[in-house]
Design a protein around this motif. Structure first.
Motif, PDB file in Angstrom:
ATOM      1  N   TRP A   1     -11.232  -4.812  -7.422  1.00 46.38           N
ATOM      2  CA  TRP A   1     -10.203  -4.394  -7.903  1.00 46.38           C
ATOM      3  C   TRP A   1     -10.074  -5.842  -8.445  1.00 46.38           C
ATOM      4  CZ3 TRP A   1     -10.055  -3.467  -2.956  1.00 46.38           C
ATOM      5  CH2 TRP A   1     -10.001  -2.459  -2.103  1.00 46.38           C
TER       6      TRP A   1
ATOM      7  N   CYS B   1      -6.117  -8.966  -2.600  1.00 42.72           N
ATOM      8  CA  CYS B   1      -6.088  -7.351  -3.429  1.00 42.72           C
ATOM      9  C   CYS B   1      -6.855  -7.061  -1.784  1.00 42.72           C
ATOM     10  CB  CYS B   1      -7.557  -7.328  -3.961  1.00 42.72           C
ATOM     11  SG  CYS B   1      -6.864  -7.896  -5.877  1.00 42.72           S
TER      12      CYS B   1
ATOM     13  N   GLN C   1      -2.732  -5.948  -1.269  1.00 40.03           N
ATOM     14  CA  GLN C   1      -2.570  -5.199  -1.638  1.00 40.03           C
ATOM     15  C   GLN C   1      -2.614  -3.591  -1.465  1.00 40.03           C
ATOM     16  OE1 GLN C   1      -3.319  -5.543  -5.892  1.00 40.03           O
ATOM     17  NE2 GLN C   1      -1.094  -5.803  -5.767  1.00 40.03           N
ATOM     18  N   GLN C   2      -4.223  -3.814  -0.908  1.00 42.65           N
ATOM     19  CA  GLN C   2      -4.764  -2.547  -0.755  1.00 42.65           C
ATOM     20  C   GLN C   2      -4.410  -1.667   0.689  1.00 42.65           C
ATOM     21  OE1 GLN C   2      -5.736  -0.542  -3.417  1.00 42.65           O
ATOM     22  NE2 GLN C   2      -5.230  -2.483  -4.513  1.00 42.65           N
TER      23      GLN C   2
ATOM     24  N   ILE D   1      -1.581  -2.518   1.984  1.00 43.10           N
ATOM     25  CA  ILE D   1      -0.477  -2.018   2.423  1.00 43.10           C
ATOM     26  C   ILE D   1      -0.312  -0.133   1.384  1.00 43.10           C
ATOM     27  CG2 ILE D   1       1.328  -1.744   0.892  1.00 43.10           C
ATOM     28  CD1 ILE D   1       1.368  -4.934   1.114  1.00 43.10           C
ATOM     29  N   ARG D   2      -0.956  -0.432   0.469  1.00 43.79           N
ATOM     30  CA  ARG D   2      -1.308   1.170   0.378  1.00 43.79           C
ATOM     31  C   ARG D   2      -2.128   1.779   0.933  1.00 43.79           C
ATOM     32  NH1 ARG D   2      -2.837  -0.601  -6.108  1.00 43.79           N
ATOM     33  NH2 ARG D   2      -1.148  -1.196  -6.308  1.00 43.79           N
ATOM     34  N   SER D   3      -2.627   1.771   1.586  1.00 37.81           N
ATOM     35  CA  SER D   3      -3.949   2.529   2.622  1.00 37.81           C
ATOM     36  C   SER D   3      -2.865   2.479   3.502  1.00 37.81           C
ATOM     37  CB  SER D   3      -5.145   1.509   3.067  1.00 37.81           C
ATOM     38  OG  SER D   3      -5.885   1.402   2.326  1.00 37.81           O
ATOM     39  N   HIS D   4      -2.300   1.430   4.531  1.00 38.48           N
ATOM     40  CA  HIS D   4      -1.261   1.538   5.568  1.00 38.48           C
ATOM     41  C   HIS D   4      -0.001   2.596   4.920  1.00 38.48           C
ATOM     42  CE1 HIS D   4       2.088   1.634   7.695  1.00 38.48           C
ATOM     43  NE2 HIS D   4       0.694   1.461   9.124  1.00 38.48           N
ATOM     44  N   ALA D   5      -0.071   2.816   4.033  1.00 33.79           N
ATOM     45  CA  ALA D   5       1.498   3.872   3.376  1.00 33.79           C
ATOM     46  C   ALA D   5       0.351   5.531   3.674  1.00 33.79           C
ATOM     47  CB  ALA D   5       2.363   3.395   2.059  1.00 33.79           C
ATOM     48  N   HIS D   6      -0.889   5.403   3.087  1.00 37.87           N
ATOM     49  CA  HIS D   6      -1.033   6.921   2.549  1.00 37.87           C
ATOM     50  C   HIS D   6      -1.305   7.269   3.833  1.00 37.87           C
ATOM     51  CE1 HIS D   6      -4.251   9.273   2.098  1.00 37.87           C
ATOM     52  NE2 HIS D   6      -3.907   9.475   1.015  1.00 37.87           N
TER      53      HIS D   6
ATOM     54  N   ARG E   1       0.934   9.444   5.669  1.00 45.72           N
ATOM     55  CA  ARG E   1       1.749  10.288   4.815  1.00 45.72           C
ATOM     56  C   ARG E   1       1.078  11.469   5.593  1.00 45.72           C
ATOM     57  NH1 ARG E   1       2.216   6.872   0.157  1.00 45.72           N
ATOM     58  NH2 ARG E   1       0.520   7.879  -0.440  1.00 45.72           N
TER      59      ARG E   1
ATOM     60  N   ALA F   1      -2.962  -5.999   6.632  1.00 46.14           N
ATOM     61  CA  ALA F   1      -1.696  -6.400   5.937  1.00 46.14           C
ATOM     62  C   ALA F   1      -1.157  -7.232   6.528  1.00 46.14           C
ATOM     63  CB  ALA F   1      -0.507  -5.080   5.823  1.00 46.14           C
TER      64      ALA F   1
END
Length: 111
Positions: free
Chosen positions: A38, A71, A74-75, A77-82, A85, A106
């Motif tokens: 990243w 990174c 950050q990733q 956190i994003r992967s957890h949110a995705h 969902r 995270a």
């Protein structure tokens, strides 16, 4: 002085981090785990986070990226949110090991 034991990307949750289609934009150093995929900062497997071997089905390559701590956080956190969902178990409030691994990652990588 002994080397630190290698951390299993599956057990640590780093193998669950989503990388999307960024493989085609990565440099050789990023694909080989010498630079963060990243931010392109120089990394080492001993100090930073092994994201696990990734097989690129469309091009037939295998890469082994390593990410810096910031990174990775950050990733994760994003992967957890995705994940939350899109996971059926998470949607029904069932125990999900992948969700727990990403959350732990995270938390462990935050500054």
């Amino acid at each position: 002085m002994s080397e630190a034991p290698a951390i299993d990307p599956t057990a640590s949750g780093t193998a669950l981090i989503l990388m999307g289609g960024m493989y085609l934009l990565m440099t050789d150093a990023q694909r080989e785990g010498r630079a963060c995929p990243w931010c392109n900062a120089e990394v080492t497997a001993e100090r930073d986070y092994d994201l696990g071997e990734r097989r690129l089905e469309r091009v037939g390559d295998i890469i082994h990226p390593v990410a810096c701590r910031a990174c990775t956080n950050q990733q994760a956190i994003r992967s957890h949110a995705h994940h939350c969902r899109t996971c059926t178990a998470c949607a029904y409030g069932e125990r999900c090991e992948d969700k727990l691994l990403l959350r732990r990652l995270a938390l462990e990588t935050r500054s």
